[in-house]
Design an enzyme around this catalytic site. Structure first.
Site, PDB file in Angstrom:
ATOM      1  N   TYR A   1       0.844  -1.203   0.000  1.00  0.00           N
ATOM      2  CA  TYR A   1       0.000   0.000   0.000  1.00  0.00           C
ATOM      3  C   TYR A   1       0.880   1.254   0.000  1.00  0.00           C
ATOM      4  O   TYR A   1       0.621   2.207  -0.724  1.00  0.00           O
ATOM      5  CB  TYR A   1      -0.896  -0.014   1.244  1.00  0.00           C
ATOM      6  CG  TYR A   1      -1.941   1.077   1.257  1.00  0.00           C
ATOM      7  CD1 TYR A   1      -3.244   0.800   0.847  1.00  0.00           C
ATOM      8  CD2 TYR A   1      -1.631   2.368   1.678  1.00  0.00           C
ATOM      9  CE1 TYR A   1      -4.213   1.787   0.851  1.00  0.00           C
ATOM     10  CE2 TYR A   1      -2.596   3.370   1.675  1.00  0.00           C
ATOM     11  CZ  TYR A   1      -3.883   3.080   1.266  1.00  0.00           C
ATOM     12  OH  TYR A   1      -4.838   4.058   1.273  1.00  0.00           O
TER      13      TYR A   1
ATOM     14  N   PHE B   1      -8.167  18.722 -24.906  1.00  0.00           N
ATOM     15  CA  PHE B   1      -8.902  17.460 -25.033  1.00  0.00           C
ATOM     16  C   PHE B   1     -10.204  17.564 -24.238  1.00  0.00           C
ATOM     17  O   PHE B   1     -10.309  18.350 -23.315  1.00  0.00           O
ATOM     18  CB  PHE B   1      -8.046  16.282 -24.556  1.00  0.00           C
ATOM     19  CG  PHE B   1      -8.752  14.973 -24.737  1.00  0.00           C
ATOM     20  CD1 PHE B   1      -9.032  14.506 -26.008  1.00  0.00           C
ATOM     21  CD2 PHE B   1      -9.180  14.230 -23.653  1.00  0.00           C
ATOM     22  CE1 PHE B   1      -9.733  13.321 -26.190  1.00  0.00           C
ATOM     23  CE2 PHE B   1      -9.878  13.038 -23.827  1.00  0.00           C
ATOM     24  CZ  PHE B   1     -10.152  12.586 -25.097  1.00  0.00           C
ATOM     25  N   ASP B   2     -11.196  16.736 -24.587  1.00  0.00           N
ATOM     26  CA  ASP B   2     -12.527  16.924 -23.981  1.00  0.00           C
ATOM     27  C   ASP B   2     -12.551  16.746 -22.463  1.00  0.00           C
ATOM     28  O   ASP B   2     -13.247  17.472 -21.770  1.00  0.00           O
ATOM     29  CB  ASP B   2     -13.601  16.076 -24.676  1.00  0.00           C
ATOM     30  CG  ASP B   2     -13.314  14.593 -24.685  1.00  0.00           C
ATOM     31  OD1 ASP B   2     -12.153  14.218 -24.460  1.00  0.00           O
ATOM     32  OD2 ASP B   2     -14.236  13.807 -24.916  1.00  0.00           O
TER      33      ASP B   2
ATOM     34  N   ASP C   1      -0.200  18.430 -21.442  1.00  0.00           N
ATOM     35  CA  ASP C   1      -1.050  17.244 -21.448  1.00  0.00           C
ATOM     36  C   ASP C   1      -0.300  16.261 -22.343  1.00  0.00           C
ATOM     37  O   ASP C   1      -0.187  16.446 -23.547  1.00  0.00           O
ATOM     38  CB  ASP C   1      -2.423  17.622 -22.014  1.00  0.00           C
ATOM     39  CG  ASP C   1      -3.349  16.424 -22.142  1.00  0.00           C
ATOM     40  OD1 ASP C   1      -2.889  15.283 -21.954  1.00  0.00           O
ATOM     41  OD2 ASP C   1      -4.532  16.628 -22.450  1.00  0.00           O
TER      42      ASP C   1
ATOM     43  N   ALA D   1      -0.236  12.809 -23.125  1.00  0.00           N
ATOM     44  CA  ALA D   1      -0.650  11.458 -23.518  1.00  0.00           C
ATOM     45  C   ALA D   1       0.196  10.879 -24.664  1.00  0.00           C
ATOM     46  O   ALA D   1       0.561   9.715 -24.650  1.00  0.00           O
ATOM     47  CB  ALA D   1      -2.127  11.469 -23.895  1.00  0.00           C
TER      48      ALA D   1
ATOM     49  N   LYS E   1      -1.815   5.770 -23.415  1.00  0.00           N
ATOM     50  CA  LYS E   1      -1.401   5.985 -24.807  1.00  0.00           C
ATOM     51  C   LYS E   1       0.099   5.662 -24.908  1.00  0.00           C
ATOM     52  O   LYS E   1       0.469   4.514 -25.028  1.00  0.00           O
ATOM     53  CB  LYS E   1      -1.689   7.428 -25.241  1.00  0.00           C
ATOM     54  CG  LYS E   1      -3.176   7.711 -25.474  1.00  0.00           C
ATOM     55  CD  LYS E   1      -3.903   8.081 -24.225  1.00  0.00           C
ATOM     56  CE  LYS E   1      -5.297   8.614 -24.478  1.00  0.00           C
ATOM     57  NZ  LYS E   1      -6.035   8.789 -23.218  1.00  0.00           N
TER      58      LYS E   1
ATOM     59  N   HIS F   1     -21.112  12.846 -25.113  1.00  0.00           N
ATOM     60  CA  HIS F   1     -20.916  11.871 -26.195  1.00  0.00           C
ATOM     61  C   HIS F   1     -20.819  10.432 -25.705  1.00  0.00           C
ATOM     62  O   HIS F   1     -21.116   9.501 -26.428  1.00  0.00           O
ATOM     63  CB  HIS F   1     -19.698  12.229 -27.050  1.00  0.00           C
ATOM     64  CG  HIS F   1     -18.421  12.353 -26.276  1.00  0.00           C
ATOM     65  ND1 HIS F   1     -18.154  13.421 -25.466  1.00  0.00           N
ATOM     66  CD2 HIS F   1     -17.349  11.541 -26.188  1.00  0.00           C
ATOM     67  CE1 HIS F   1     -16.959  13.264 -24.915  1.00  0.00           C
ATOM     68  NE2 HIS F   1     -16.454  12.130 -25.338  1.00  0.00           N
TER      69      HIS F   1
END
Ligand code: F0G
Length: 466
Positions: free
Chosen positions: A72, A124-125, A215, A217, A258, A450
Site C-alpha cells: 500500500y 482534449f474533452d 497534457d 498522452a 497511450k 458523447h
C-alpha cells in the site's frame, strides 16, 4: 534497395476477433441508440474507437506485471516508476493516478478556480470538462491552419503566439492558473507541436509569470514528429528531444494509456514542491495513497517499462508509419482526411463527405455509424456531439471540423486490417449521396455527453430523399 521499416517485434499471442453480417450490425447499432460507445466489443471487427488503453504490452512489460509490488505504501514499483519519470521527463515530483483525467482532476483541484481562463491548443474533452466543471474557461489558441484539413503544415498542433499573448496581456495574471499544451494535439487531429513553438510558449509563460503544463498522452509520438520534421533535430534521439520539451514546462498530466503502452494508468509530474504537496492531498482523497494513486503496483511496474519502449525510434517509425499507411490508402481512394496524417489516428473530414446533412444533424456521427454498418469498424465522432453545449448559453457548439477519428491501438492490428478498414471507408464514401438522414439527440448528459448520448435517425431528410 533501401530496406523499409518493419515492426521491431513479432507476435507471441493472438486474440480472436469475429466478423459479422450487415443485418446484425444494423440491429446492434440501433439497439445501441446509434452511440458507438454502447456497442459490445464482440460486435466490432476492427476497433478504432481509441488508442487509449488498447495497446498490446510487450513480454518485458508482462514480466514487470509479475514483479509488481502491491504494498500500500512505499511500493518498489512506485519507486521504479518515479525513477523512470525523473529520467525521461526530468520532474522530481510525481503522483500516480488511475488515468489521465484523474491527473487533471487532482491537479486542477489545486490550480483552477471559478472564472479562470486556461489557454492552450485545442484542449482534449476531459481537460476541457475538468476546466468547465470548475466554472472556468478553456481558451483555444491553436494556429488557424489546424482548422483547414487540407493545409499540409508540419506542426498543426502549434499554439498561435498572438492569440496566446492576447489572453495573457488582456487578463489579470491571477485569472490564468496555467497554459496547457497538448502533445500531440488530439482534438486537432493528432497533430504535433514543434520544439520551437514550445520554446516560444515557454518564453511567453515566463514573461507573464504563468505556469506551463503539458497534457502528455502522446509525448513520444510528438517527439518523433519533431525528429522527422523540425530542422536541426534529425540526429537527436527521441529521449533527448523529450528531455528538451519537458525542461521548458513546469509540470505535466499524463494518460499512460497511450504512450505509456499500458491498459490503465496516469500520473502528474511537477517541478514545484508546493503544488505537489497540495495535489498530494487531493490525490489521497480521490485516487489513493501517494505511492499508488489508484494503480496496482504491477501496473506501475509495467508502465515504468512501457514509457521506455515508447521512446524507441523503430517502434515509433512503425507505429506512426502504420497510421500513415491507412491515411495513404484513404487518400488514394479520394477520401478527404486531415492532412498531414496524425500520430495516432486518421481523421476523416465528414463536412466534406456529407455536406448535404445539416450540421445540426451531426455529420461526423452519421458517418461513423455508416462505417460501422459497412464493415464493423468502430471509429469515434469528434464533432458537435463531443463539443457539448456552451456551459453558459446551453446552445449546441458547432466546431469548425466534423471528424471521424480512426485511432489505431499500439502493436495490435496488422496492415491487412488497415486495408480492410480503408475498403470499408471507401465503400461508404462511394455511396455517400445515398446517406440521407442524420442523427437527432433523444437523451444527453449535462457534460461529456458523447459517452452516453442516445440518438435516433432523423426522419425529415429521409422523407426528402424519397
Ligand atoms: N488528454 C488527452 C490528449 C487525451 O487524448 C486523453 C484521452 C486524456 C487527456 C484523458 O486521459 O482517458 O486516461 O483519462 N483520450 C482518449 C482518446 C480517451 O480516445 O483519445 P484518460
Amino acid at each position: 534497395m533501401e530496406l523499409p521499416y518493419a515492426e521491431p517485434f513479432k507476435i507471441k499471442m493472438i486474440e480472436t476477433i469475429r466478423r459479422s453480417t450487415r443485418s446484425e450490425r444494423e440491429e446492434w447499432i440501433s439497439k445501441a441508440n446509434f452511440n458507438l460507445f454502447n456497442l459490445r466489443s464482440e460486435q466490432v471487427f476492427v476497433d478504432l474507437l481509441t488508442d487509449s488503453g488498447t495497446g498490446a504490452m510487450s513480454d518485458l512489460q508482462w514480466a514487470e506485471i509479475m514483479k509488481g509490488d502491491e504494498s500500500y505504501a512505499g511500493s518498489a514499483s512506485y519507486y521504479k516508476l518515479k525513477a523512470a519519470v525523473k529520467d525521461i521527463f526530468g520532474y522530481d515530483y510525481f503522483l500516480p493516478t488511475h488515468q489521465g483525467r484523474a491527473a487533471e482532476n487532482v491537479l486542477f483541484s489545486v490550480l483552477v478556480k471559478e472564472g479562470n481562463l486556461v489557454p492552450g491548443n485545442s484542449h482534449f474533452d476531459t481537460t476541457k470538462g475538468h476546466i468547465e466543471f470548475r466554472k472556468a474557461h478553456a481558451i483555444d489558441c491553436t494556429i488557424d491552419e489546424a482548422f483547414d484539413t487540407t493545409v499540409d503544415h508540419p506542426f498543426k498542433g502549434n499554439v498561435d503566439l498572438g492569440k496566446l499573448e492576447a489572453v495573457l496581456k488582456n487578463n489579470p495574471k491571477e485569472s490564468i492558473p496555467f497554459i496547457i499544451v497538448t502533445l500531440t494535439c488530439n482534438s486537432s487531429g493528432g497533430q504535433p507541436v514543434s520544439l520551437e513553438n514550445l520554446r516560444q510558449v515557454s518564453a511567453l509563460a515566463k514573461k507573464y509569470g504563468i505556469m506551463l503544463l503539458y497534457d502528455s498522452a502522446r509525448y513520444a509520438e510528438n517527439a518523433y514528429f519533431i525528429k522527422k520534421r523540425e530542422p536541426g533535430q534529425q540526429n537527436r534521439s527521441i529521449k533527448e528531444i523529450v528531455a528538451d520539451m519537458y525542461a521548458l514546462a513546469d509540470g505535466m498530466t499524463m494518460s499512460s494509456k497511450k504512450d505509456g503502452i499500458v491498459n490503465i494508468g496516469g500520473f502528474i509530474g511537477l517541478k514545484d514542491a508546493g503544488i505537489f504537496e497540495q495535489a498530494s492531498v487531493f490525490n489521497i482523497m480521490f485516487e489513493g495513497f501517494v505511492t499508488y494513486g489508484g494503480m496496482a503496483g504491477r501496473d506501475m511496474a509495467a508502465l515504468s517499462q512501457g514509457l521506455y519502449e515508447a521512446l524507441d525510434y523503430n517502434f515509433l517509425e512503425a507505429r506512426v508509419g502504420q497510421v500513415a499507411y491507412l491515411g495513404k490508402l484513404l487518400t488514394s481512394y479520394g477520401v478527404p482526411v486531415q492532412m498531414p496524417y496524425g500520430g495516432h489516428a486518421i481523421f476523416i473530414d465528414a463536412n466534406k463527405i456529407l455536406p448535404h446533412i445539416p450540421k445540426e444533424q451531426f455529420r461526423a456521427q452519421t458517418l461513423a455509424v455508416e462505417l460501422y454498418i459497412e464493415g464493423g469498424v468502430r471509429g469515434v465522432e469528434i464533432g458537435a456531439i463531443m463539443a457539448d453545449r456552451d456551459p453558459v448559453t446551453h446552445e449546441n457548439r458547432y466546431p469548425d471540423l466534423e471528424l471521424v477519428r480512426l485511432a489505431i491501438p499500439r502493436r495490435v492490428y496488422t496492415n491487412n486490417h488497415m486495408e480492410y478498414v480503408a475498403a470499408a471507408v471507401a465503400n461508404v464514401f462511394e455511396r455517400r449521396s445515398s446517406v440521407t438522414c442524420g442523427m437527432e439527440i433523444e437523451y444527453e448528459a449535462q457534460i461529456l455527453r458523447h459517452f452516453t448520448v442516445r440518438l435516433k435517425r432523423t426522419a425529415a431528410l429521409m422523407a426528402h430523399a424519397k
